[in-house]
Motif scaffolding. Structure first.
Motif, PDB file in Angstrom:
ATOM      1  N   THR A  82     -30.613 121.795 -29.574  1.00 16.56           N
ATOM      2  CA  THR A  82     -31.341 121.880 -30.842  1.00 16.56           C
ATOM      3  C   THR A  82     -32.501 122.871 -30.776  1.00 16.56           C
ATOM      4  O   THR A  82     -32.713 123.624 -31.739  1.00 16.56           O
ATOM      5  N   PRO A  83     -33.287 122.915 -29.673  1.00 19.43           N
ATOM      6  CA  PRO A  83     -34.349 123.941 -29.588  1.00 19.43           C
ATOM      7  C   PRO A  83     -33.799 125.362 -29.712  1.00 19.43           C
ATOM      8  O   PRO A  83     -34.442 126.221 -30.314  1.00 19.43           O
ATOM      9  N   LEU A  84     -32.621 125.608 -29.143  1.00 15.02           N
ATOM     10  CA  LEU A  84     -32.002 126.927 -29.268  1.00 15.02           C
ATOM     11  C   LEU A  84     -31.669 127.223 -30.726  1.00 15.02           C
ATOM     12  O   LEU A  84     -31.960 128.321 -31.224  1.00 15.02           O
ATOM     13  N   MET A  85     -31.074 126.256 -31.417  1.00 14.33           N
ATOM     14  CA  MET A  85     -30.734 126.463 -32.816  1.00 14.33           C
ATOM     15  C   MET A  85     -31.984 126.661 -33.669  1.00 14.33           C
ATOM     16  O   MET A  85     -32.011 127.495 -34.564  1.00 14.33           O
ATOM     17  N   GLN A  86     -33.039 125.895 -33.371  1.00 19.63           N
ATOM     18  CA  GLN A  86     -34.281 126.058 -34.110  1.00 19.63           C
ATOM     19  C   GLN A  86     -34.881 127.436 -33.866  1.00 19.63           C
ATOM     20  O   GLN A  86     -35.443 128.050 -34.784  1.00 19.63           O
ATOM     21  N   ARG A  87     -34.760 127.918 -32.648  1.00 18.11           N
ATOM     22  CA  ARG A  87     -35.266 129.251 -32.331  1.00 18.11           C
ATOM     23  C   ARG A  87     -34.501 130.324 -33.103  1.00 18.11           C
ATOM     24  O   ARG A  87     -35.096 131.269 -33.633  1.00 18.11           O
ATOM     25  N   ILE A  88     -33.184 130.165 -33.185  1.00 17.77           N
ATOM     26  CA  ILE A  88     -32.376 131.126 -33.942  1.00 17.77           C
ATOM     27  C   ILE A  88     -32.766 131.103 -35.416  1.00 17.77           C
ATOM     28  O   ILE A  88     -32.896 132.154 -36.062  1.00 17.77           O
ATOM     29  N   VAL A  89     -32.966 129.899 -35.963  1.00 18.62           N
ATOM     30  CA  VAL A  89     -33.372 129.770 -37.361  1.00 18.62           C
ATOM     31  C   VAL A  89     -34.715 130.451 -37.595  1.00 18.62           C
ATOM     32  O   VAL A  89     -34.899 131.199 -38.562  1.00 18.62           O
ATOM     33  N   THR A  90     -35.678 130.192 -36.714  1.00 17.58           N
ATOM     34  CA  THR A  90     -37.015 130.783 -36.856  1.00 17.58           C
ATOM     35  C   THR A  90     -36.968 132.305 -36.797  1.00 17.58           C
ATOM     36  O   THR A  90     -37.593 132.995 -37.606  1.00 17.58           O
ATOM     37  N   LEU A  91     -36.215 132.826 -35.835  1.00 19.92           N
ATOM     38  CA  LEU A  91     -36.086 134.277 -35.718  1.00 19.92           C
ATOM     39  C   LEU A  91     -35.400 134.873 -36.942  1.00 19.92           C
ATOM     40  O   LEU A  91     -35.807 135.919 -37.451  1.00 19.92           O
ATOM     41  N   ALA A  92     -34.349 134.196 -37.418  1.00 18.27           N
ATOM     42  CA  ALA A  92     -33.622 134.708 -38.574  1.00 18.27           C
ATOM     43  C   ALA A  92     -34.506 134.764 -39.803  1.00 18.27           C
ATOM     44  O   ALA A  92     -34.477 135.742 -40.563  1.00 18.27           O
ATOM     45  N   LYS A  93     -35.307 133.726 -40.024  1.00 17.23           N
ATOM     46  CA  LYS A  93     -36.204 133.732 -41.178  1.00 17.23           C
ATOM     47  C   LYS A  93     -37.274 134.810 -41.024  1.00 17.23           C
ATOM     48  O   LYS A  93     -37.608 135.513 -41.984  1.00 17.23           O
ATOM     49  N   GLU A 272     -28.724 129.062 -44.682  1.00 16.33           N
ATOM     50  CA  GLU A 272     -28.946 128.007 -45.668  1.00 16.33           C
ATOM     51  C   GLU A 272     -29.954 126.965 -45.211  1.00 16.33           C
ATOM     52  O   GLU A 272     -30.249 126.032 -45.955  1.00 16.33           O
ATOM     53  N   HIS A 273     -30.474 127.099 -44.008  1.00 17.63           N
ATOM     54  CA  HIS A 273     -31.464 126.143 -43.510  1.00 17.63           C
ATOM     55  C   HIS A 273     -32.745 126.276 -44.325  1.00 17.63           C
ATOM     56  O   HIS A 273     -33.271 127.372 -44.501  1.00 17.63           O
ATOM     57  N   ALA A 274     -33.267 125.131 -44.819  1.00 15.81           N
ATOM     58  CA  ALA A 274     -34.438 125.181 -45.700  1.00 15.81           C
ATOM     59  C   ALA A 274     -35.553 124.256 -45.255  1.00 15.81           C
ATOM     60  O   ALA A 274     -36.717 124.641 -45.226  1.00 15.81           O
ATOM     61  N   GLN A 275     -35.237 123.020 -44.902  1.00 12.31           N
ATOM     62  CA  GLN A 275     -36.261 122.040 -44.549  1.00 12.31           C
ATOM     63  C   GLN A 275     -36.358 121.870 -43.039  1.00 12.31           C
ATOM     64  O   GLN A 275     -35.351 121.899 -42.327  1.00 12.31           O
ATOM     65  N   LYS A 276     -37.566 121.634 -42.567  1.00  9.83           N
ATOM     66  CA  LYS A 276     -37.783 121.503 -41.128  1.00  9.83           C
ATOM     67  C   LYS A 276     -37.030 120.323 -40.530  1.00  9.83           C
ATOM     68  O   LYS A 276     -36.632 120.352 -39.382  1.00  9.83           O
ATOM     69  N   GLY A 277     -36.867 119.258 -41.300  1.00 14.11           N
ATOM     70  CA  GLY A 277     -36.198 118.078 -40.773  1.00 14.11           C
ATOM     71  C   GLY A 277     -34.691 118.133 -40.802  1.00 14.11           C
ATOM     72  O   GLY A 277     -34.023 117.179 -40.384  1.00 14.11           O
ATOM     73  N   SER A 278     -34.122 119.235 -41.281  1.00 14.97           N
ATOM     74  CA  SER A 278     -32.673 119.311 -41.442  1.00 14.97           C
ATOM     75  C   SER A 278     -31.932 119.237 -40.107  1.00 14.97           C
ATOM     76  O   SER A 278     -30.942 118.513 -39.969  1.00 14.97           O
ATOM     77  N   LEU A 279     -32.399 119.976 -39.116  1.00 13.71           N
ATOM     78  CA  LEU A 279     -31.736 119.944 -37.814  1.00 13.71           C
ATOM     79  C   LEU A 279     -31.856 118.587 -37.152  1.00 13.71           C
ATOM     80  O   LEU A 279     -30.942 118.142 -36.450  1.00 13.71           O
ATOM     81  N   LYS A 280     -32.982 117.898 -37.363  1.00 13.32           N
ATOM     82  CA  LYS A 280     -33.150 116.566 -36.795  1.00 13.32           C
ATOM     83  C   LYS A 280     -32.122 115.595 -37.377  1.00 13.32           C
ATOM     84  O   LYS A 280     -31.539 114.781 -36.660  1.00 13.32           O
ATOM     85  N   THR A 281     -31.884 115.703 -38.679  1.00 17.17           N
ATOM     86  CA  THR A 281     -30.856 114.863 -39.305  1.00 17.17           C
ATOM     87  C   THR A 281     -29.468 115.245 -38.814  1.00 17.17           C
ATOM     88  O   THR A 281     -28.638 114.383 -38.499  1.00 17.17           O
ATOM     89  N   ALA A 282     -29.203 116.552 -38.742  1.00 17.72           N
ATOM     90  CA  ALA A 282     -27.887 117.022 -38.301  1.00 17.72           C
ATOM     91  C   ALA A 282     -27.600 116.632 -36.858  1.00 17.72           C
ATOM     92  O   ALA A 282     -26.437 116.454 -36.474  1.00 17.72           O
ATOM     93  N   ARG A 283     -28.642 116.436 -36.066  1.00 19.15           N
ATOM     94  CA  ARG A 283     -28.469 116.133 -34.648  1.00 19.15           C
ATOM     95  C   ARG A 283     -27.728 114.818 -34.431  1.00 19.15           C
ATOM     96  O   ARG A 283     -27.005 114.662 -33.433  1.00 19.15           O
ATOM     97  N   TRP A 284     -27.885 113.848 -35.347  1.00 21.00           N
ATOM     98  CA  TRP A 284     -27.149 112.583 -35.214  1.00 21.00           C
ATOM     99  C   TRP A 284     -26.031 112.440 -36.251  1.00 21.00           C
ATOM    100  O   TRP A 284     -24.992 111.861 -35.954  1.00 21.00           O
ATOM    101  N   LEU A 285     -26.228 113.002 -37.446  1.00 19.89           N
ATOM    102  CA  LEU A 285     -25.234 112.812 -38.495  1.00 19.89           C
ATOM    103  C   LEU A 285     -23.974 113.643 -38.249  1.00 19.89           C
ATOM    104  O   LEU A 285     -22.851 113.161 -38.477  1.00 19.89           O
ATOM    105  N   PHE A 286     -24.121 114.870 -37.773  1.00 22.74           N
ATOM    106  CA  PHE A 286     -22.953 115.710 -37.534  1.00 22.74           C
ATOM    107  C   PHE A 286     -22.065 115.156 -36.421  1.00 22.74           C
ATOM    108  O   PHE A 286     -20.838 115.061 -36.596  1.00 22.74           O
TER     109      PHE A 286
END
Length: 561
Positions: A82-93, A272-286
């Motif tokens: 998840t930290p890697l994905m968050q880093r990619i999101v941050t860089l992309a934005k 399409e990532h918009a909210q900060k909590g989205s990855l946290k939700t996806a971490r268990w829901l996906f």
């Protein structure tokens, strides 16, 4: 019967239009609510295409429990990286990235060469995967029309206007254009389409669970009865066989790379990532979603073998089992579930790919030859719309070429192997500053060449894949995985070697520091842009479309303060 099926498809696609329209009209309200992270997590489930809905059962019949490895890779990524994905999101934005090709180009000195090459690979690699969706829709139409054999020679010679796959491709093109190509800005989020994709994820999950429950507890008297009858059939023991081998490791790595690098996955996870909590939700829901949609794969595979024996087509078991039991309502629901799996994948893939084709290939070429930019916005619209249609027609042509030759899961792995070529440039580029654009280009060319020769070309002519010899360690892998492993090794070797030999310019150092510089990204975000930064950004943007020379000429008279 065929007209009823087509009518049902049109009604369902009309419902999708309505949901997407509602989501677009009320995007400001729901996209900032608690619903948004759930929709985000469900949108990641476009990973589960008709390969999952139909092909997992087929692969379970032929290969046993290794069908689940396609989902182990993504689960490992979303849970532990998840930290890697968050880093990619941050860089992309921060870099205003619009696609995986744009991301790679930005990392490697804002190189158009890298972005163009990545676009060509992405489009070529997507063809088998989109063709997979068309093939699945086609054989589901055939099965419901009374042809259990699926497509194969039966429908191979149909003219396009009588082919269900072609008609569905046109409907998918219309849906993508109306809700995926609505704005000039390719980076703008498509909230309406994402809401429709989230709904489709629920539909295909409910349809598969309903089919599994019906098969186990209605067609049989529970799991014990099903297992007892399956044990009396030869060949069912391998459905639950657990025998790890080298292929398990390579398939897990391949699926993890695909989850990060597939253009459609990158779009829903990053753009399409918009909210900060989205990855946290996806971490268990996906991961929960993946577990639920696969929980009945083995029971359905067992039931299909008991019911149809050797004459059955494993890829159609999910549909043909309730059909054989006379459960018309469930058969219709399963068909809609499969259509949902196909539509969601094709729509987002074509949306992402059309943006890449327009931004990296066509628009720069047109702008170098046109000086009148009065209709630039409409031109961009037209290019992307045409790209959607051309991509779908090319996928349809590939589908007609390979119709009936390969199982659905094998076709999916072919596409996975293509986009896996992005993984070395993506991951190494995030952690190694010396990674250079020349190395990235060399790695992409080398790995993709191996894919073309050892995987794609053989798939279009026969069932056997990969002309690579089974020497030494390569003998541990099946032919397709052998091609993936060799392509990956060639890619990494060329990326590292050429990067070590290349000379790094100022732009290379700047972008390497931005992407692989640790907290440099956060510090850069905290510093307000200066007029010099803004003018440099404009220069970079112009260079993407016009080329470095014309961009430099256009800004020659501007003074940087």
């Amino acid at each position: 019967m065929s007209h009823l099926i087509l009518g049902l498809s049109l009604i369902y696609l009309g419902l999708l239009f309505a949901v997407a329209y509602f989501g677009e009209r009320h995007a400001a309200r729901w996209s900032k609510s608690r619903l948004a992270p759930t929709v985000y997590a469900l949108s990641l489930a476009i990973y589960c295409t008709t390969w999952t809905f139909y092909g997992s059962v087929g692969r379970a019949v032929t290969s046993g429990l290794d069908f689940a490895l396609i989902y182990v890779g993504p689960v490992l990524v979303i849970v532990f990286a998840t930290p890697l994905m968050q880093r990619i999101v941050t860089l992309a934005k921060g870099q205003n990235v619009t696609s995986i090709a744009d991301f790679l180009g930005a990392r490697y000195g804002r190189s158009r060469g890298v972005a163009v090459l990545a676009t060509l690979i992405a489009v070529t690699g997507a063809m088998p995967y989109i063709a997979l969706q068309l093939q699945a829709v086609s054989f589901s139409f055939a099965a419901l029309s009374g042809h259990d054999g699926g497509i194969g020679p039966l429908n191979a010679d149909l003219p396009p206007w009588l082919d269900a796959a072609f008609l569905v491709a046109l409907l998918m093109a219309a849906f993508t254009i109306l809700f995926g190509v609505r704005h000039i800005q390719a980076s703008e989020q498509h909230r309406g389409m994402m809401l429709a994709i989230g709904m489709e994820s629920l539909v295909k999950l409910c349809a598969f669970l309903a089919a599994g429950i019906f098969v186990v507890w209605h067609m049989f008297d529970g799991p014990a009865d099903l297992v007892a009858k399956a044990q009396a059939i030869s060949g069912t023991a391998k459905l639950v066989h657990f025998g790890p081998n080298a292929n398990w490791l390579s398939i897990t790595a391949l699926s993890g790379f695909a989850f990060l690098c597939l253009p459609r996955q990158f779009h829903v996870a990053v753009v399409e990532h918009a909210q900060k909590g989205s990855l946290k939700t996806a971490r268990w829901l996906f991961p929960l979603y993946l577990l639920l949609i696969n929980i009945f794969v083995v029971p359905i595979a067992m039931a299909g073998q008991v019911r149809f024996g050797a004459s059955g087509v494993p890829d159609t078991f999910v549909l043909s089992l309730p059909l054989s039991a006379g459960a018309d309502w469930l058969t219709a629901l399963v068909f809609i579930g499969g259509l949902s799996a196909a539509t969601s994948m094709v729509a987002v893939a074509c949306m992402a790919l059309s943006g890449m084709v327009g931004n990296e290939l066509v628009m720069p070429w047109l702008l170098r030859r046109r000086h009148d930019d009065a209709n630039l916005g409409e031109l961009a619209f037209t290019v992307r719309r045409i790209a959607v249609v051309v991509i779908l027609l090319a996928a349809y042509a590939y589908y007609k070429t390979i119709a009936g030759l390969l199982p659905l899961a094998t076709i999916g792995l072919i596409s996975f192997s293509a986009v896996a070529n992005f993984a070395p440039a993506l991951l190494i580029g995030l952690y190694w500053r010396r990674a250079h654009r020349h190395g990235a280009i060399a790695g992409l060319v080398g790995g993709f060449s191996v894919w073309l020769w050892a995987i794609l070309w053989p798939s279009m002519h026969a069932n056997e894949i990969s002309p690579l010899p089974d020497w030494g360690v390569l003998a541990w892998f099946d032919p397709l995985q052998r091609g993936f492993v060799v392509a990956l090794l060639v890619n990494i070797s060329l990326l590292v070697l050429v990067s070590l030999l290349a000379r790094h310019g100022t732009r290379d150092h700047q972008q390497a520091a931005a992407f692989a510089g640790g907290d440099t990204v956060e510090r850069a975000k905290a510093v307000p842009a200066t007029p010099k930064d803004e003018l440099q950004n404009l220069r970079d943007l112009a260079a993407r479309f016009l080329g470095p020379e014309r961009a430099e000429e256009a800004f020659r008279d501007q003074r940087l303060s």
